[in-house]
Design an enzyme around this catalytic site. Structure first.
Site, PDB file in Angstrom:
ATOM      1  N   MET A  93       0.838  -1.194   0.000  1.00  0.00           N
ATOM      2  CA  MET A  93       0.000   0.000   0.000  1.00  0.00           C
ATOM      3  C   MET A  93       0.878   1.252   0.000  1.00  0.00           C
ATOM      4  O   MET A  93       2.079   1.191   0.212  1.00  0.00           O
ATOM      5  CB  MET A  93      -0.923  -0.007   1.226  1.00  0.00           C
ATOM      6  CG  MET A  93      -1.968  -1.100   1.214  1.00  0.00           C
ATOM      7  SD  MET A  93      -3.126  -0.889  -0.152  1.00  0.00           S
ATOM      8  CE  MET A  93      -4.194  -2.302   0.130  1.00  0.00           C
ATOM      9  N   CYS A  94       0.236   2.383  -0.199  1.00  0.00           N
ATOM     10  CA  CYS A  94       0.909   3.672  -0.234  1.00  0.00           C
ATOM     11  C   CYS A  94       0.454   4.498   0.971  1.00  0.00           C
ATOM     12  O   CYS A  94      -0.313   4.026   1.801  1.00  0.00           O
ATOM     13  CB  CYS A  94       0.576   4.401  -1.529  1.00  0.00           C
ATOM     14  SG  CYS A  94       0.845   3.410  -3.025  1.00  0.00           S
ATOM     15  N   GLU A  95       0.941   5.728   1.063  1.00  0.00           N
ATOM     16  CA  GLU A  95       0.474   6.632   2.108  1.00  0.00           C
ATOM     17  C   GLU A  95       0.172   7.990   1.499  1.00  0.00           C
ATOM     18  O   GLU A  95       0.844   8.441   0.577  1.00  0.00           O
ATOM     19  CB  GLU A  95       1.494   6.752   3.237  1.00  0.00           C
ATOM     20  CG  GLU A  95       1.615   5.479   4.068  1.00  0.00           C
ATOM     21  CD  GLU A  95       2.044   5.750   5.505  1.00  0.00           C
ATOM     22  OE1 GLU A  95       1.856   6.881   6.002  1.00  0.00           O
ATOM     23  OE2 GLU A  95       2.562   4.803   6.125  1.00  0.00           O
TER      24      GLU A  95
END
Length: 280
Positions: A1-3
């Site tokens: 996932m990313c932020e």
């Protein structure tokens, strides 16, 4: 996932403090090594800085960290690639023009069965599900509003309905801005905090940095920061629930189905000092 990292403010404000915490998660305290980007709005224009390199090692990130660009609306992203190669064209955030204004979008999550999303004239440049989703959203807006709309809150409510459809395809946490409004949509992880007088000190989780906002602000300043995970450990962040969205205008939460947000005060980590009962 990313932020994700976003900001909405009532006066031009720099995001150096929050960005300092975020970039450490891009390969140092977090696994998001596959690029980063940030867009600052200034009037009707914008500045975007991107790098497919890890943000913790990026000389461009060091420049942004030390260069206090002041803006009322900011959208930023650090990437852990799951769709598309690690390169500049796949690096968030993405920006397109609609109705004579620039729209900027960043996405955290992963979608499946998204090939049926038709984007019309808004064609993605890269290979990500995120950029295609952004182009699809713009197509929905253009079809729904053939002429530039006057009721922007209604526009963002319509976008939220589109997001409800997208979350059926997977994880869809989003930041979207037209330079005046900043919209959030949550599937699983998204937090926000609004800082206003009386201002106090804040300490980053990912870097040994503390700031006294009282020395950096005026009593009239209102600044909201949105992040995938809280960035400070001595403040109270509000956690959004799945399918909740918020519309921020010049720092204030003005609309959304996020009516429960005010009731979800959440301190992510044990504070270094006693956390206030209300957000700063």
């Amino acid at each position: 996932m990313c932020e994700l990292l976003g900001m909405s403010a009532n006066v031009p404000t720099d995001i150096c403090f929050s960005f300092t915490g975020l970039i450490q998660r891009g390969g140092n305290t977090g696994p998001h090594r596959d690029g980063w980007g940030i867009t600052f709005y200034e009037g009707k224009g914008f500045r975007t800085f991107k790098d497919p390199q890890p943000s913790c090692d990026s000389k461009i990130a060091e420049l942004v960290q030390s260069y206090p660009i002041k803006s009322r609306a900011v959208v930023s992203h650090i990437r852990q690639a799951n769709r598309g190669s690690v390169n500049l064209e796949n690096t968030h955030p993405f920006t397109r023009e609609l109705w004579g204004r620039y729209w900027t979008f960043a996405h955290n999550g992963q979608l499946s069965d998204y090939d049926d999303l038709v984007s019309g004239r808004f064609r993605p440049v890269g290979e990500t599900d995120s950029e295609l989703t952004f182009c699809w959203l713009l197509k929905q807006l253009e079809e729904r509003y053939p002429e530039p709309p006057q009721d922007m809150v209604g526009v963002f409510r319509f976008i939220a309905k589109c997001c409800d459809k997208l979350k059926e395809k997977g994880v869809f946490n989003m930041l979207l801005s037209d330079g005046e409004y900043v919209m959030t949509y949550c599937t699983n992880h998204l937090y926000w905090i609004t800082r206003r007088a009386p201002f106090g000190k804040a300490s980053l989780i990912d870097e040994d940095v503390t700031i006294n906002f009282l020395e950096e602000t005026t009593p009239n300043d209102v600044v909201t920061v949105v992040a995938t995970q809280p960035l400070t450990d001595n403040e109270v962040w509000h956690r959004m629930k799945p399918s909740e969205y918020g519309i921020f205008h010049f720092g204030e939460l003005i609309d959304g189905n996020a009516h429960r947000l005010e009731d979800i005060a959440f301190a992510e980590a044990k504070p270094k000092s006693q956390a206030p009962t209300e957000p700063l």
